[in-house]
Design a protein around this motif. Sequence first.
Motif, PDB file in Angstrom:
ATOM      1  N   ARG A 291       0.833  -1.208   0.000  1.00  0.00           N
ATOM      2  CA  ARG A 291       0.000   0.000   0.000  1.00  0.00           C
ATOM      3  C   ARG A 291       0.864   1.252   0.000  1.00  0.00           C
ATOM      4  O   ARG A 291       0.528   2.253  -0.635  1.00  0.00           O
ATOM      5  CB  ARG A 291      -0.904   0.007   1.238  1.00  0.00           C
ATOM      6  N   ALA A 292       1.985   1.184   0.720  1.00  0.00           N
ATOM      7  CA  ALA A 292       2.835   2.370   0.831  1.00  0.00           C
ATOM      8  C   ALA A 292       3.723   2.570  -0.386  1.00  0.00           C
ATOM      9  O   ALA A 292       3.940   3.712  -0.827  1.00  0.00           O
ATOM     10  CB  ALA A 292       3.687   2.269   2.097  1.00  0.00           C
ATOM     11  N   PHE A 293       4.249   1.482  -0.963  1.00  0.00           N
ATOM     12  CA  PHE A 293       5.215   1.589  -2.049  1.00  0.00           C
ATOM     13  C   PHE A 293       4.657   1.173  -3.410  1.00  0.00           C
ATOM     14  O   PHE A 293       5.342   1.323  -4.427  1.00  0.00           O
ATOM     15  CB  PHE A 293       6.451   0.730  -1.745  1.00  0.00           C
ATOM     16  N   GLY A 294       3.451   0.605  -3.428  1.00  0.00           N
ATOM     17  CA  GLY A 294       2.904   0.112  -4.676  1.00  0.00           C
ATOM     18  C   GLY A 294       3.338  -1.323  -4.931  1.00  0.00           C
ATOM     19  O   GLY A 294       4.220  -1.864  -4.257  1.00  0.00           O
ATOM     20  N   VAL A 295       2.725  -1.946  -5.914  1.00  0.00           N
ATOM     21  CA  VAL A 295       2.986  -3.360  -6.180  1.00  0.00           C
ATOM     22  C   VAL A 295       4.264  -3.566  -6.993  1.00  0.00           C
ATOM     23  O   VAL A 295       4.836  -4.653  -7.005  1.00  0.00           O
ATOM     24  CB  VAL A 295       1.794  -4.009  -6.912  1.00  0.00           C
ATOM     25  N   LYS A 296       4.739  -2.530  -7.661  1.00  0.00           N
ATOM     26  CA  LYS A 296       5.936  -2.674  -8.481  1.00  0.00           C
ATOM     27  C   LYS A 296       7.189  -2.706  -7.609  1.00  0.00           C
ATOM     28  O   LYS A 296       7.236  -2.101  -6.541  1.00  0.00           O
ATOM     29  CB  LYS A 296       6.033  -1.519  -9.487  1.00  0.00           C
ATOM     30  N   THR A 297       8.215  -3.398  -8.112  1.00  0.00           N
ATOM     31  CA  THR A 297       9.474  -3.505  -7.380  1.00  0.00           C
ATOM     32  C   THR A 297      10.339  -2.269  -7.649  1.00  0.00           C
ATOM     33  O   THR A 297      10.571  -1.900  -8.804  1.00  0.00           O
ATOM     34  CB  THR A 297      10.243  -4.767  -7.812  1.00  0.00           C
ATOM     35  N   THR A 298      10.777  -1.639  -6.561  1.00  0.00           N
ATOM     36  CA  THR A 298      11.668  -0.472  -6.655  1.00  0.00           C
ATOM     37  C   THR A 298      12.826  -0.669  -5.697  1.00  0.00           C
ATOM     38  O   THR A 298      12.788  -1.538  -4.815  1.00  0.00           O
ATOM     39  CB  THR A 298      10.919   0.828  -6.304  1.00  0.00           C
ATOM     40  N   ILE A 299      13.845   0.163  -5.827  1.00  0.00           N
ATOM     41  CA  ILE A 299      14.998   0.086  -4.952  1.00  0.00           C
ATOM     42  C   ILE A 299      14.609   0.384  -3.506  1.00  0.00           C
ATOM     43  O   ILE A 299      15.124  -0.222  -2.563  1.00  0.00           O
ATOM     44  CB  ILE A 299      16.116   1.052  -5.432  1.00  0.00           C
ATOM     45  N   PHE A 300      13.659   1.324  -3.320  1.00  0.00           N
ATOM     46  CA  PHE A 300      13.209   1.665  -1.968  1.00  0.00           C
ATOM     47  C   PHE A 300      12.495   0.479  -1.319  1.00  0.00           C
ATOM     48  O   PHE A 300      12.737   0.156  -0.152  1.00  0.00           O
ATOM     49  CB  PHE A 300      12.265   2.878  -2.019  1.00  0.00           C
ATOM     50  N   LYS A 301      11.636  -0.151  -2.085  1.00  0.00           N
ATOM     51  CA  LYS A 301      10.872  -1.287  -1.559  1.00  0.00           C
ATOM     52  C   LYS A 301      11.796  -2.453  -1.230  1.00  0.00           C
ATOM     53  O   LYS A 301      11.624  -3.119  -0.190  1.00  0.00           O
ATOM     54  CB  LYS A 301       9.826  -1.720  -2.592  1.00  0.00           C
ATOM     55  N   GLN A 302      12.788  -2.700  -2.073  1.00  0.00           N
ATOM     56  CA  GLN A 302      13.732  -3.799  -1.823  1.00  0.00           C
ATOM     57  C   GLN A 302      14.543  -3.553  -0.562  1.00  0.00           C
ATOM     58  O   GLN A 302      14.768  -4.459   0.240  1.00  0.00           O
ATOM     59  CB  GLN A 302      14.659  -3.959  -3.025  1.00  0.00           C
ATOM     60  N   GLN A 303      14.985  -2.313  -0.371  1.00  0.00           N
ATOM     61  CA  GLN A 303      15.788  -1.997   0.806  1.00  0.00           C
ATOM     62  C   GLN A 303      14.962  -2.067   2.095  1.00  0.00           C
ATOM     63  O   GLN A 303      15.452  -2.499   3.135  1.00  0.00           O
ATOM     64  CB  GLN A 303      16.395  -0.597   0.648  1.00  0.00           C
ATOM     65  N   VAL A 304      13.705  -1.658   2.030  1.00  0.00           N
ATOM     66  CA  VAL A 304      12.828  -1.754   3.209  1.00  0.00           C
ATOM     67  C   VAL A 304      12.583  -3.228   3.558  1.00  0.00           C
ATOM     68  O   VAL A 304      12.600  -3.605   4.729  1.00  0.00           O
ATOM     69  CB  VAL A 304      11.499  -1.011   2.954  1.00  0.00           C
ATOM     70  N   LYS A 305      12.362  -4.057   2.542  1.00  0.00           N
ATOM     71  CA  LYS A 305      12.206  -5.490   2.778  1.00  0.00           C
ATOM     72  C   LYS A 305      13.441  -6.070   3.444  1.00  0.00           C
ATOM     73  O   LYS A 305      13.343  -6.881   4.384  1.00  0.00           O
ATOM     74  CB  LYS A 305      11.951  -6.217   1.450  1.00  0.00           C
ATOM     75  N   GLN A 306      14.612  -5.670   2.969  1.00  0.00           N
ATOM     76  CA  GLN A 306      15.857  -6.171   3.533  1.00  0.00           C
ATOM     77  C   GLN A 306      16.012  -5.736   4.991  1.00  0.00           C
ATOM     78  O   GLN A 306      16.462  -6.514   5.845  1.00  0.00           O
ATOM     79  CB  GLN A 306      17.043  -5.660   2.701  1.00  0.00           C
ATOM     80  N   ALA A 307      15.635  -4.507   5.289  1.00  0.00           N
ATOM     81  CA  ALA A 307      15.710  -4.011   6.662  1.00  0.00           C
ATOM     82  C   ALA A 307      14.768  -4.784   7.585  1.00  0.00           C
ATOM     83  O   ALA A 307      15.107  -5.077   8.736  1.00  0.00           O
ATOM     84  CB  ALA A 307      15.376  -2.523   6.693  1.00  0.00           C
ATOM     85  N   LEU A 308      13.589  -5.121   7.079  1.00  0.00           N
ATOM     86  CA  LEU A 308      12.651  -5.924   7.877  1.00  0.00           C
ATOM     87  C   LEU A 308      13.192  -7.331   8.102  1.00  0.00           C
ATOM     88  O   LEU A 308      13.069  -7.892   9.195  1.00  0.00           O
ATOM     89  CB  LEU A 308      11.293  -5.986   7.169  1.00  0.00           C
ATOM     90  N   LYS A 309      13.813  -7.884   7.076  1.00  0.00           N
ATOM     91  CA  LYS A 309      14.331  -9.250   7.176  1.00  0.00           C
ATOM     92  C   LYS A 309      15.490  -9.343   8.161  1.00  0.00           C
ATOM     93  O   LYS A 309      15.589 -10.301   8.941  1.00  0.00           O
ATOM     94  CB  LYS A 309      14.765  -9.736   5.797  1.00  0.00           C
ATOM     95  N   THR A 310      16.392  -8.341   8.129  1.00  0.00           N
ATOM     96  CA  THR A 310      17.560  -8.343   9.024  1.00  0.00           C
ATOM     97  C   THR A 310      17.249  -7.676  10.358  1.00  0.00           C
ATOM     98  O   THR A 310      18.108  -7.619  11.241  1.00  0.00           O
ATOM     99  CB  THR A 310      18.731  -7.610   8.363  1.00  0.00           C
ATOM    100  N   HIS A 311      16.039  -7.162  10.482  1.00  0.00           N
ATOM    101  CA  HIS A 311      15.588  -6.486  11.714  1.00  0.00           C
ATOM    102  C   HIS A 311      16.520  -5.319  12.069  1.00  0.00           C
ATOM    103  O   HIS A 311      16.964  -5.151  13.215  1.00  0.00           O
ATOM    104  CB  HIS A 311      15.509  -7.491  12.870  1.00  0.00           C
ATOM    105  N   ASP A 312      16.789  -4.482  11.073  1.00  0.00           N
ATOM    106  CA  ASP A 312      17.670  -3.330  11.221  1.00  0.00           C
ATOM    107  C   ASP A 312      16.824  -2.060  11.174  1.00  0.00           C
ATOM    108  O   ASP A 312      16.439  -1.571  10.111  1.00  0.00           O
ATOM    109  CB  ASP A 312      18.710  -3.321  10.099  1.00  0.00           C
ATOM    110  N   LEU A 313      16.529  -1.509  12.347  1.00  0.00           N
ATOM    111  CA  LEU A 313      15.640  -0.358  12.443  1.00  0.00           C
ATOM    112  C   LEU A 313      16.281   0.897  11.847  1.00  0.00           C
ATOM    113  O   LEU A 313      15.595   1.699  11.199  1.00  0.00           O
ATOM    114  CB  LEU A 313      15.258  -0.106  13.904  1.00  0.00           C
ATOM    115  N   ASP A 314      17.593   1.087  12.044  1.00  0.00           N
ATOM    116  CA  ASP A 314      18.253   2.260  11.488  1.00  0.00           C
ATOM    117  C   ASP A 314      18.217   2.245   9.965  1.00  0.00           C
ATOM    118  O   ASP A 314      17.947   3.277   9.321  1.00  0.00           O
ATOM    119  CB  ASP A 314      19.717   2.313  11.969  1.00  0.00           C
ATOM    120  N   HIS A 315      18.497   1.081   9.388  1.00  0.00           N
ATOM    121  CA  HIS A 315      18.459   0.950   7.931  1.00  0.00           C
ATOM    122  C   HIS A 315      17.047   1.217   7.411  1.00  0.00           C
ATOM    123  O   HIS A 315      16.867   1.877   6.367  1.00  0.00           O
ATOM    124  CB  HIS A 315      18.927  -0.451   7.541  1.00  0.00           C
TER     125      HIS A 315
END
Length: 469
Positions: A291-315
């Motif tokens: 909902r926030a980033f849209g269904v398309k894959t972007t660099i922002f969406k990929q980096q947010v996913k990675q931060a959630l996966k590694t549990h890195d709040l600063d990132h």
Amino acid sequence: MNKIISKIYQIIKDSSNLIETEEAIQVCMYEVFAELVGDVFTHLNQVIKEQKQEEGWKVKREDWKTVQFIFGSVRYCRTLMIDQESQNHYPLDDWLGIRKYQRHSPLVEVKVAELASNVTYRDTADMLNEWTAVTISHQTVGSLLKRVGSAQAREDEESVLELEESAELPEGKKVDYLYAEADGVFVRGTKKKKSLEVRHAILYEGWNKNGKRVSLKEPKAIMTTKKTAGFWAEIQAFTANHYALQQAQIITNSDGGQGYTADKFQEAFSQSNYPVLNQLDSYHVFQGLNRAFGVKTTIFKQQVKQALKTHDLDHLTIWLDTYESTLDETSAVEKLTTFRTYVVRNWDRIFDWCEKVEQAPKDARGLGAMESNQRRISFRMKKRGMHWSAEGCEAMVKVKQGMFNHTLREAYLHQQNRSARNQRKLNQTVRLSSLLHEKTRQSVGAKNGTIPLYASRSSAIGQLIKSFR
């Protein structure tokens, strides 16, 4: 038997095709069975009446009653009797388990409720009218579903009360891990612009694998429209009656909405000696991400996913701020803010539970079975212009719960007010031998007779008569 065979023969003779023949034989079969069962019930009534008279009961009058069974309407004679305390009883109805004013057999009531839990009331009535000897209206279908559903609801309420009054926990099944998920689904109410929330929880012991297919191991469901406190009380009572959780690790999953927070799970499974692990449902996390980033894959969406996966709040914070700086529309900023608030508020619950336990089981998988299980409710109770009263909605979900847990029929029979002790006492009254016993007739010995001969003794018939001597 000869009469039945003759009737079937006549049906076949009078029918013009096999379809008419089969339909007519089916009707005949229903009529014969209903008549035979009615005769048996009337005979039972006579046996019970005589037994009660020996105990001092008095006969008041004889009545006829008709009950709709799955094979037809059974009409039988019953006796109204007065016991030693001047109370009125129908002993036969007590023995059969027939309630006052009951017009449908227990099997018909349960079958109607089970069928109505999957299709509409009208479709239920049409199918029964077409395939069985039960003739019923869609209004009656709704009434019977409410009766059966309320039986399951009362059974759950009694389970909660028994747990509160019990001095110790019942002995249950020991498990190393127990998984629980909870969420709610809204259905339309009968009042304008007001919905009813069906609170839904599933419990399971793990996963079964069959090739690439995965299914839940020993799944159980709790559904109700009660308030939050009543919902979690039912979960606690159910688990306490089925499991011994002192040494079990409880893994839970929810979206963190109101009424489904981590403290609710901790309270419901407080009998466990280990802290209850509650993780945020990944489906809702990635739903908010889209909902926030849209269904398309972007660099922002990929980096947010990675931060959630590694549990890195600063990132995560850096990339959310960077993406927000690129937005111009107010609506897009609001969606991103909503996602940020949701994730940060539940940050401690975003983890992989397998990394939180010392040794995860071999069949360990990610949780998230609730959304697919919600379809059990939504497919039957949502859309198509459906609106539900509070009573009808609670009855429907309780029927579905009872069918899923295989407890519906047991709960229904238990609520028929017929205890095991009364059942044994009534069985002692009517013995099979009294039904099958036939009075012996006095033997009159061998009978004598002669065969008249209207021909000469040398003829064939004459020779036959001689051979009988």
